[in-house]
Scaffold this motif. Structure first.
Motif, PDB file in Angstrom:
ATOM      1  N   LYS A   1      23.263  26.146 109.422  1.00 40.39           N
ATOM      2  CA  LYS A   1      22.872  26.004 110.821  1.00 40.39           C
ATOM      3  C   LYS A   1      23.249  24.611 111.321  1.00 40.39           C
ATOM      4  N   ALA A   2      23.501  24.533 112.629  1.00 38.54           N
ATOM      5  CA  ALA A   2      23.770  23.227 113.243  1.00 38.54           C
ATOM      6  C   ALA A   2      22.902  23.093 114.485  1.00 38.54           C
ATOM      7  N   PHE A   3      22.540  21.857 114.794  1.00 40.57           N
ATOM      8  CA  PHE A   3      21.750  21.603 116.002  1.00 40.57           C
ATOM      9  C   PHE A   3      22.408  20.464 116.770  1.00 40.57           C
ATOM     10  N   LEU A   4      22.604  20.697 118.072  1.00 47.52           N
ATOM     11  CA  LEU A   4      23.222  19.673 118.908  1.00 47.52           C
ATOM     12  C   LEU A   4      22.130  18.895 119.630  1.00 47.52           C
ATOM     13  N   ALA A   5      21.988  17.617 119.306  1.00 49.43           N
ATOM     14  CA  ALA A   5      20.963  16.760 119.916  1.00 49.43           C
ATOM     15  C   ALA A   5      21.663  15.930 121.026  1.00 49.43           C
ATOM     16  N   ASP A   6      20.964  15.252 121.962  1.00 48.74           N
ATOM     17  CA  ASP A   6      19.548  15.039 122.064  1.00 48.74           C
ATOM     18  C   ASP A   6      18.908  16.030 123.043  1.00 48.74           C
ATOM     19  N   GLY A   7      18.189  15.415 124.008  1.00 43.35           N
ATOM     20  CA  GLY A   7      17.278  16.157 124.873  1.00 43.35           C
ATOM     21  C   GLY A   7      17.787  17.429 125.505  1.00 43.35           C
ATOM     22  N   ASP A   8      18.941  17.401 126.131  1.00 41.11           N
ATOM     23  CA  ASP A   8      19.356  18.614 126.848  1.00 41.11           C
ATOM     24  C   ASP A   8      20.880  18.762 126.893  1.00 41.11           C
ATOM     25  N   VAL A   9      21.424  19.074 125.731  1.00 46.54           N
ATOM     26  CA  VAL A   9      22.884  19.196 125.604  1.00 46.54           C
ATOM     27  C   VAL A   9      23.441  20.274 126.540  1.00 46.54           C
ATOM     28  N   LEU A  10      22.592  21.226 126.875  1.00 45.99           N
ATOM     29  CA  LEU A  10      23.065  22.329 127.717  1.00 45.99           C
ATOM     30  C   LEU A  10      23.500  21.863 129.109  1.00 45.99           C
ATOM     31  N   ILE A  11      23.122  20.643 129.483  1.00 47.60           N
ATOM     32  CA  ILE A  11      23.495  20.102 130.791  1.00 47.60           C
ATOM     33  C   ILE A  11      25.010  19.777 130.831  1.00 47.60           C
ATOM     34  N   LEU A  12      25.655  19.709 129.683  1.00 54.64           N
ATOM     35  CA  LEU A  12      27.089  19.396 129.620  1.00 54.64           C
ATOM     36  C   LEU A  12      27.924  20.544 130.180  1.00 54.64           C
ATOM     37  N   PRO A  13      29.146  20.247 130.650  1.00 50.36           N
ATOM     38  CA  PRO A  13      30.027  21.341 131.074  1.00 50.36           C
ATOM     39  C   PRO A  13      30.221  22.324 129.921  1.00 50.36           C
ATOM     40  N   THR A  14      30.247  23.605 130.265  1.00 49.55           N
ATOM     41  CA  THR A  14      30.357  24.645 129.230  1.00 49.55           C
ATOM     42  C   THR A  14      31.603  24.431 128.358  1.00 49.55           C
ATOM     43  N   ALA A  15      32.713  24.005 128.997  1.00 51.01           N
ATOM     44  CA  ALA A  15      33.957  23.825 128.228  1.00 51.01           C
ATOM     45  C   ALA A  15      33.765  22.782 127.129  1.00 51.01           C
ATOM     46  N   THR A  16      33.001  21.729 127.427  1.00 51.11           N
ATOM     47  CA  THR A  16      32.767  20.678 126.420  1.00 51.11           C
ATOM     48  C   THR A  16      31.927  21.221 125.265  1.00 51.11           C
ATOM     49  N   ILE A  17      30.868  21.969 125.612  1.00 50.53           N
ATOM     50  CA  ILE A  17      30.010  22.517 124.532  1.00 50.53           C
ATOM     51  C   ILE A  17      30.833  23.484 123.681  1.00 50.53           C
ATOM     52  N   LEU A  18      31.666  24.289 124.329  1.00 49.18           N
ATOM     53  CA  LEU A  18      32.494  25.251 123.582  1.00 49.18           C
ATOM     54  C   LEU A  18      33.423  24.516 122.624  1.00 49.18           C
ATOM     55  N   GLU A  19      34.014  23.417 123.112  1.00 46.56           N
ATOM     56  CA  GLU A  19      34.942  22.663 122.254  1.00 46.56           C
ATOM     57  C   GLU A  19      34.204  22.108 121.023  1.00 46.56           C
TER      58      GLU A  19
ATOM     59  N   PRO B   1      11.225  21.543 114.493  1.00 47.91           N
ATOM     60  CA  PRO B   1      10.900  21.667 113.062  1.00 47.91           C
ATOM     61  C   PRO B   1      11.771  22.712 112.363  1.00 47.91           C
ATOM     62  N   SER B   2      12.105  23.785 113.069  1.00 48.17           N
ATOM     63  CA  SER B   2      12.886  24.861 112.432  1.00 48.17           C
ATOM     64  C   SER B   2      14.343  24.477 112.182  1.00 48.17           C
ATOM     65  N   GLU B   3      14.750  23.286 112.640  1.00 47.20           N
ATOM     66  CA  GLU B   3      16.125  22.831 112.397  1.00 47.20           C
ATOM     67  C   GLU B   3      16.158  21.746 111.319  1.00 47.20           C
ATOM     68  N   ALA B   4      15.095  21.709 110.497  1.00 47.06           N
ATOM     69  CA  ALA B   4      14.987  20.646 109.480  1.00 47.06           C
ATOM     70  C   ALA B   4      16.181  20.627 108.519  1.00 47.06           C
ATOM     71  N   TYR B   5      16.768  21.785 108.242  1.00 46.57           N
ATOM     72  CA  TYR B   5      17.875  21.829 107.274  1.00 46.57           C
ATOM     73  C   TYR B   5      19.226  22.035 107.953  1.00 46.57           C
ATOM     74  N   SER B   6      19.258  21.771 109.257  1.00 46.79           N
ATOM     75  CA  SER B   6      20.511  21.971 110.001  1.00 46.79           C
ATOM     76  C   SER B   6      21.356  20.703 110.011  1.00 46.79           C
ATOM     77  N   MET B   7      22.641  20.891 110.240  1.00 49.01           N
ATOM     78  CA  MET B   7      23.524  19.760 110.502  1.00 49.01           C
ATOM     79  C   MET B   7      23.159  19.252 111.903  1.00 49.01           C
ATOM     80  N   ILE B   8      22.734  17.996 112.003  1.00 48.42           N
ATOM     81  CA  ILE B   8      22.312  17.477 113.310  1.00 48.42           C
ATOM     82  C   ILE B   8      23.445  16.630 113.891  1.00 48.42           C
ATOM     83  N   ILE B   9      24.027  17.117 114.961  1.00 48.60           N
ATOM     84  CA  ILE B   9      25.119  16.396 115.606  1.00 48.60           C
ATOM     85  C   ILE B   9      24.621  15.856 116.955  1.00 48.60           C
ATOM     86  N   GLN B  10      24.632  14.546 117.104  1.00 47.22           N
ATOM     87  CA  GLN B  10      24.165  13.962 118.365  1.00 47.22           C
ATOM     88  C   GLN B  10      25.320  13.992 119.376  1.00 47.22           C
ATOM     89  N   VAL B  11      25.099  14.745 120.427  1.00 47.78           N
ATOM     90  CA  VAL B  11      26.136  14.955 121.439  1.00 47.78           C
ATOM     91  C   VAL B  11      25.839  14.128 122.686  1.00 47.78           C
TER      92      VAL B  11
END
Ligand code: SF4
Length: 291
Positions: free
Chosen positions: A64-82, A11-21
């Motif tokens: 603010k930006a939010f990277l969706a969906d369920g668990d983007v953190l599972i991606l390699p760190t280099a990809t998230i950084l890019e 809910p707190s990301e209601a006004y964020s840019m939502i990027i589906q990763v």
């Protein structure tokens, strides 16, 4: 925007840019969760992600930006950084980027990786805890026990990234209602996240929990028993740093917002008054509840 399937955000990301990763959830086994049932988990093509960032950046000056969906953190760190670097390049005014991080994904990151992510703008990780009770966590197939969740929480807090955790009222059913609430309160106190939210279980027809309910193996506590769970959680939540606790998600019967520990007694008084009144008019009507 190339949104695939059901894209959710806190809910707190209601006004964020939502990027589906990513699409779906790599775990996808929690018995109460119907969000990604039937959806295979995959990582979206990086070029497509960048096209979405280009498009979203042209609409609005997001903070603010939010990277969706369920668990983007599972991606390699280099990809998230890019991806985060590209968002910042296109939106120099972005102040914070957020992701959902399940416990396994957080534990896989080294402290250095988390700090790298923080330095590029990862400002908040949303971790689904659901319960602090071992039996409940096993039953709902969360894939993480309290010890793992605590380690993951410590890692996030030590990295300087804000930690937001969610728990679910009613998840232990009638049988486990009290141990679920007490253990969840103690667990949240031990982890002392920056933000904690209580949501209320809703039985979704495409879930294992719903099938258990139909077979008579699971029964939801009534509205006032759910409020007693909320009260027990807060009573047992002895935080060692400030925590903003909310129950203002659409699934809840009684919205509250309190800074703990400062407003603990006030909010407990409020919940007690509503429980003692037994007045359903003080609760959110059923038709206004949603996930
Ligand atoms: S609750 Fe979270 S971790 Fe569990 S299946 Fe749903 S999205 Fe995945």
């Amino acid at each position: 925007m190339d949104y695939v399937g059901h894209v959710i955000r806190p809910p707190s990301e209601a006004y964020s840019m939502i990027i589906q990763v990513t699409v779906g959830c790599s775990h996808n086994q929690c018995t109460f969760c119907g969000t990604y049932k039937g959806q295979n988990f995959y990582i979206k093509n990086l070029d497509q992600i960048k096209r979405d960032i280009d498009e979203a950046s042209s609409y609005y000056r997001y903070k603010k930006a939010f990277l969706a969906d369920g668990d983007v953190l599972i991606l390699p760190t280099a990809t998230i950084l890019e991806i985060m670097n590209y968002i910042k390049k296109k939106n120099p005014h972005i102040e914070r980027i957020g992701v959902y991080g399940n416990t396994k994904a957080i534990l896989k990151k080294t402290p250095e990786e988390l700090k790298q992510l923080r330095n590029v703008g990862l400002g908040i990780i949303y971790q689904g805890i659901e319960s602090g009770n071992v039996q409940v966590l096993r039953k709902i197939k969360k894939g993480a026990l309290p010890g793992h969740q605590l380690k993951a929480a410590e890692k996030v807090k030590n990295s300087g990234i804000l930690l937001s955790q969610t728990v679910l009222l009613g998840l232990g059913g009638i049988d486990m209602s009290i141990p679920h609430a007490i253990d969840t309160g103690k667990h949240l106190g031990n982890m002392s996240p920056d933000y904690a939210s209580a949501l209320t279980v809703m039985l979704l027809p495409n879930t294992e929990l719903y099938r258990d309910f139909q077979k008579g193996n699971f029964a939801l506590p009534d509205k006032f028993s759910l409020l007693r769970e909320l009260k027990l959680i807060i009573e047992h939540m002895d935080v060692h740093s400030k925590c903003m606790f909310t129950s203002n998600h659409a699934s809840n019967y009684l919205p509250i917002k309190a800074t703990l520990p400062d407003q603990k007694n006030d909010v407990l008084d409020l919940i007690n008054r509503v429980i003692e009144s037994g007045d359903e008019n003080l609760l959110k009507p059923e038709h206004l509840r949603a996930l």
